[in-house]
Design a protein around this motif. Structure first.
Motif, short mmCIF file in Angstrom:
data_model
loop_
_atom_site.label_atom_id
_atom_site.label_comp_id
_atom_site.label_asym_id
_atom_site.label_seq_id
_atom_site.Cartn_x
_atom_site.Cartn_y
_atom_site.Cartn_z
N SER A 77 2.97 17.02 43.24
CA SER A 77 2.53 18.14 42.41
C SER A 77 1.16 17.93 41.80
CB SER A 77 3.56 18.37 41.30
OG SER A 77 3.28 19.53 40.57
N ALA A 78 0.74 16.68 41.66
CA ALA A 78 -0.57 16.38 41.08
C ALA A 78 -1.67 16.30 42.13
CB ALA A 78 -0.50 15.06 40.31
N ILE A 79 -1.32 15.86 43.34
CA ILE A 79 -2.32 15.66 44.40
C ILE A 79 -2.70 16.96 45.09
CG2 ILE A 79 -2.70 14.61 46.67
CD1 ILE A 79 -0.98 12.23 45.67
N ILE A 80 -1.70 17.78 45.44
CA ILE A 80 -1.97 19.00 46.20
C ILE A 80 -2.98 19.93 45.51
CG2 ILE A 80 -0.93 21.17 47.03
CD1 ILE A 80 1.50 19.57 47.92
N PRO A 81 -2.89 20.16 44.18
CA PRO A 81 -3.87 21.06 43.55
C PRO A 81 -5.30 20.56 43.65
CG PRO A 81 -2.04 20.64 42.06
CD PRO A 81 -1.88 19.70 43.21
N GLY A 105 0.34 23.75 44.32
CA GLY A 105 0.79 22.43 43.89
C GLY A 105 2.14 22.50 43.22
N SER A 106 2.43 23.64 42.59
CA SER A 106 3.73 23.85 41.95
C SER A 106 4.75 24.23 43.02
CB SER A 106 3.61 24.94 40.88
OG SER A 106 4.79 25.04 40.13
N VAL A 107 5.95 24.57 42.57
CA VAL A 107 7.03 24.82 43.52
C VAL A 107 7.64 26.20 43.31
CG1 VAL A 107 7.62 22.40 43.80
CG2 VAL A 107 8.72 23.72 42.00
N SER A 108 8.30 26.69 44.35
CA SER A 108 9.02 27.95 44.29
C SER A 108 10.51 27.66 44.17
CB SER A 108 8.74 28.78 45.55
OG SER A 108 9.74 29.76 45.73
N ALA A 109 11.10 28.05 43.05
CA ALA A 109 12.53 27.81 42.84
C ALA A 109 13.36 28.56 43.88
CB ALA A 109 12.94 28.23 41.43
N VAL A 110 12.91 29.77 44.26
CA VAL A 110 13.67 30.55 45.22
C VAL A 110 13.58 29.94 46.62
CG1 VAL A 110 13.97 32.84 46.25
CG2 VAL A 110 13.35 32.65 43.85
N ALA A 132 16.42 17.77 39.85
CA ALA A 132 15.54 17.27 38.79
C ALA A 132 14.11 17.10 39.30
CB ALA A 132 16.07 15.94 38.25
N VAL A 133 13.97 16.64 40.54
CA VAL A 133 12.64 16.49 41.15
C VAL A 133 11.95 17.84 41.22
CG1 VAL A 133 11.41 15.92 43.27
CG2 VAL A 133 13.26 14.43 42.49
N MET A 134 12.69 18.87 41.68
CA MET A 134 12.11 20.21 41.78
C MET A 134 11.64 20.72 40.41
SD MET A 134 12.55 23.70 41.31
CE MET A 134 14.31 24.06 41.14
N ALA A 135 12.50 20.57 39.40
CA ALA A 135 12.17 21.07 38.07
C ALA A 135 10.96 20.37 37.47
CB ALA A 135 13.38 20.92 37.15
N ILE A 136 10.87 19.07 37.70
CA ILE A 136 9.77 18.29 37.10
C ILE A 136 8.44 18.55 37.81
CG2 ILE A 136 9.79 16.14 38.45
CD1 ILE A 136 9.89 14.66 35.73
N MET A 137 8.49 19.12 39.03
CA MET A 137 7.27 19.40 39.78
C MET A 137 6.58 20.70 39.36
SD MET A 137 8.24 18.15 43.66
CE MET A 137 6.74 18.82 44.39
N GLU A 138 7.22 21.49 38.50
CA GLU A 138 6.62 22.76 38.06
C GLU A 138 5.35 22.53 37.23
OE1 GLU A 138 7.18 25.95 38.45
OE2 GLU A 138 9.31 26.41 38.62
N SER A 139 5.38 21.55 36.35
CA SER A 139 4.35 21.43 35.32
C SER A 139 3.05 20.74 35.72
CB SER A 139 4.95 20.72 34.09
OG SER A 139 6.07 21.41 33.62
N PRO A 140 3.08 19.59 36.42
CA PRO A 140 1.83 18.85 36.66
C PRO A 140 0.74 19.68 37.32
CG PRO A 140 3.71 17.49 37.23
CD PRO A 140 4.24 18.85 36.94
N SER A 141 1.10 20.48 38.30
CA SER A 141 0.09 21.26 39.03
C SER A 141 -0.57 22.31 38.14
CB SER A 141 0.71 21.92 40.26
OG SER A 141 1.69 22.85 39.86
N ILE A 142 0.22 22.90 37.23
CA ILE A 142 -0.34 23.89 36.31
C ILE A 142 -1.39 23.23 35.42
CG2 ILE A 142 0.17 25.43 34.38
CD1 ILE A 142 2.96 25.83 35.58
N ILE A 143 -1.05 22.07 34.91
CA ILE A 143 -1.98 21.33 34.04
C ILE A 143 -3.24 20.92 34.81
CG2 ILE A 143 -2.26 19.24 32.64
CD1 ILE A 143 0.82 19.41 32.16
#
Length: 321
Positions: A77-81, A105-110, A132-143
């Protein structure tokens, strides 16, 4: 790639309902899912997958593999953006580049939910810690996306408050619900979970199909304005997810040998957020064009992943296992 897998995915009822939604728009039909119903279904899907993941997690032995999986997810999530931002910046303005980089970089829950359904169709089991991995990947890319905009912006009126960015990304409704459901599912014993199993399990695929119908209608309404933006966004929305999915399908073997976990990593790397990131960008980067990053993630990348992407990623993983 296994052709039978591709055909099976293309004829999946959930996908066909997505296509029906797009067709309805082009036929100028009055078909629509009420907004409140659509929101309820979104919440239900996040609740169900989080709760089931928590139940699975409660049966797992906490290990170094789980720790490495969480760190690997954050790394993705941090590298892709970062590298997508510099690709986008060659053709698009700074604000659109940062917003799209954050989305990819973030993820799609759907997409994650659809991937879980895909695993079940192939007799493969989701492991709870991957929720838990999916949920935690939402934030880093936004930041990361907002930081990149802030770093390269030459003016003074787009300076973001780091605390508000972090708070918004962590308290986003979808992130909070799936993490909360995960914890509740983890704490509930088998007897308690059995009491709501008809709701969390038996109704799941039906609600997913209706939700994808709604996604198809939403996508169809935005496609016209998207296609007027030229060839680059279209090529990016098709190529980058496939590249990311294939790359991390291979790299995921570093942290796990499990086929299901590697498949989920590849899908998460390939997916793009069209809920959490647009909600954040609307508030913090109003100069970014939602008519660009939203259709890219929802109308192009999402169907690409659930039609040709998932069979490709699974085939690569099976070949390298």
């Amino acid at each position: 790639m296994n052709v039978n897998l591709l055909i099976e995915n293309l004829t999946n009822p959930a996908l066909l309902f997505f296509v029906l939604g797009i067709i309805a728009v082009y036929l100028k039909s009055d078909l629509e899912i009420p907004e409140n119903s659509s929101k309820f279904i979104s919440l239900y899907l996040l609740f169900a997958i989080g709760f089931k993941g928590g139940q699975e997690l409660s049966h797992e032995t906490f290990s170094t593999e789980i720790i490495w999986s969480l760190l690997f997810g954050i790394g993705i999530s941090a590298i892709i953006p970062v590298y997508t931002f510099f690709i986008l910046k060659r053709k698009l303005n700074l604000f659109d580049s940062g917003a799209i980089a954050a989305a990819y970089g973030s993820v799609s829950a759907v997409t994650f939910v659809t991937a879980v359904s895909y695993l079940e169709a192939h007799q493969l089991q989701l492991h709870g810690h991957m929720v838990a991995v999916m949920a935690i990947m939402e934030s880093p890319s936004i930041i990361i996306g907002l930081m990149l905009i802030s770093i390269f912006y030459k003016g003074d009126n787009t300076k973001f408050q780091k605390k508000s960015i972090v708070k918004h990304s962590l308290t986003n409704g979808s992130v909070l619900l799936i993490l909360g459901s995960l914890v509740i599912g983890y704490l509930a014993n088998a007897e308690q979970a059995q009491g709501i199993k008809p709701f969390t399990n038996d109704l799941f695929k039906g609600f997913l199909a209706i939700f994808l119908l709604d996604m198809g209608i939403t996508s169809g309404k935005k496609l016209k304005s998207f296609f007027s933006s030229g060839w680059f966004p279209l090529v990016f929305a098709v190529a980058i997810p496939i590249v990311n999915g294939c790359l991390f399908a291979i790299l995921s073997s570093v942290v796990t040998d499990d086929i299901s976990n590697r498949f989920i990593f590849s899908v998460l790397a390939a997916s793009a957020s069209y809920i959490a990131v647009p909600a954040t960008m609307k508030i913090t980067v109003p100069k970014a064009n939602p008519g660009l990053y939203l259709p890219m993630a929802l109308a192009i990348t999402f169907p690409v992943n659930i039609t040709i992407g998932m069979p490709i990623y699974l085939s690569i993983i099976n070949c390298t296992s």
